[in-house]
Motif scaffolding. Structure first.
Motif, PDB file in Angstrom:
ATOM      1  N   TYR A 175       2.002   2.166  -3.416  1.00  0.00           N
ATOM      2  CA  TYR A 175       1.001   2.894  -4.215  1.00  0.00           C
ATOM      3  C   TYR A 175       1.145   4.397  -3.960  1.00  0.00           C
ATOM      4  O   TYR A 175       1.105   5.214  -4.896  1.00  0.00           O
ATOM      5  CB  TYR A 175      -0.431   2.481  -3.862  1.00  0.00           C
ATOM      6  N   PRO A 205       0.811  -1.231   0.000  1.00  0.00           N
ATOM      7  CA  PRO A 205       0.000   0.000   0.000  1.00  0.00           C
ATOM      8  C   PRO A 205       0.845   1.281   0.000  1.00  0.00           C
ATOM      9  O   PRO A 205       0.488   2.270  -0.635  1.00  0.00           O
ATOM     10  CB  PRO A 205      -0.830  -0.123   1.285  1.00  0.00           C
ATOM     11  N   SER A 236      -6.759  -0.721  -7.668  1.00  0.00           N
ATOM     12  CA  SER A 236      -6.830   0.067  -6.436  1.00  0.00           C
ATOM     13  C   SER A 236      -7.326   1.480  -6.748  1.00  0.00           C
ATOM     14  O   SER A 236      -7.278   1.931  -7.895  1.00  0.00           O
ATOM     15  CB  SER A 236      -5.454   0.149  -5.773  1.00  0.00           C
TER      16      SER A 236
END
Length: 312
Positions: free
Chosen positions: A194, A191, A229
């Protein structure tokens, strides 16, 4: 109280000098005892807020430890001398001594202590000389990386990246963020990868390098979970708006919570992002305008005029 502490410091200095003297029955100076007395003198001067004298005592203590081949204690004394310089607001000189201490910690085989000293130096100088702070944070990251302490390393790289962005050194910032991203990928913190991709794209667009920004997103498809995402969707929308010079679309993405709640330096990059050529904006709903003199009436106006006097 201050005078008493100063006298105490002077007494310790005198004792240290005696330990260093040699004579007929004493062939070698007693560096260990001298260093201890210099250390006590430094504490006394510090308590009396005589920072110049405290710094000098720390430096003498460091030299005594070096002569005794006690590198760790010598480094500690150099670091303390640096902190006295900090109290005197002599920050560049303070950082110089702390750097020297960190090199001695490394030589002594205590890299953790070296890294902590370098990080402290970076914090000291950050507001005065950001460029030097970046260098110190990167050095600290290298020490942690060599010790395979990747989480600490990437934290320091993050500090360096944000300072580079703040200084608008975007070429260096792009490389620094890429290094962060590689480490986060290695420790499987996807995460955060990202978020680093968003930061990269913003930096590349501020460099006016759309191709590099697009490549960042394309390469990130290989990161587990990125494709699909909200980060990926937002970046695709951002790049589309930028490519089509649609300032409204770009602003909408950059004002979304995903971008606004990033680290402050990156959030600012988003809010200040302008598409090439100023971009196009969606037309606002047309408002009725007064007709200039000499303009002929429309058919509707003429119809209204025809009956303005009534039917009869």
């Amino acid at each position: 109280m201050a005078a008493q502490k100063i006298n105490e410091g002077l007494e310790h200095l005198a004792k240290a000098e005696k330990y260093l003297k040699t004579g007929f029955l004493k062939w070698k100076p007693d560096y260990d005892s001298a260093a201890s007395e210099y250390g006590k003198a430094a504490v006394a001067f510090k308590n009396a807020k005589q920072f110049e004298q405290a710094k000098d005592a720390c430096l003498r203590e460091a030299i005594a430890h070096e002569n005794n081949r006690a590198l760790f204690h010598a480094a500690k004394a150099y670091e303390q001398a640096g902190m006295m310089l900090k109290e005197m607001q002599k920050l560049p000189e303070a950082v110089q001594l702390i750097e020297k201490a960190s090199m001695m910690y490394l030589e002594n085989g205590t890299p953790d202590t070296a890294a902590m000293a370098l990080e402290r130096a970076g914090k000291l100088i950050e507001n005065v000389d950001p460029e030097k702070a970046v260098q110190l944070y990167q050095q600290t990251a290298n020490v942690f990386e060599n010790e395979e302490r990747l989480r600490q390393a990437v934290e320091l790289l993050g500090k360096a990246s944000r300072l580079l962005v703040r200084g608008r050194r975007f070429d260096e910032a792009a490389l620094s963020i890429q290094k962060e991203k590689n480490i986060y990928k290695e420790i499987e913190n996807y995460p955060t990868c990202y978020k680093k991709t968003i930061a990269q794209v913003l930096v590349h667009l501020h460099r006016n390098d759309y191709v590099a920004a697009e490549r960042c997103v394309r390469e990130s498809y290989s990161i587990p979970g990125f494709n699909g995402s909200e980060d990926c969707a937002a970046l695709e929308q951002l790049l589309e708006g930028y490519d089509q010079q649609d300032q409204d679309q770009v602003s909408d993405v950059c004002n979304s919570p995903l971008f606004k709640y990033m680290d402050n330096d990156y959030a600012k990059l988003g809010l200040s992002l302008v598409v090439p050529g100023g971009g196009i904006k969606k037309k606002s709903p047309a408002t009725p305008q007064a007709k200039p003199d000499g303009v002929t009436a429309t058919a509707a106006d003429e119809e209204e005029d025809e009956y303005s006097g009534g039917l009869c």
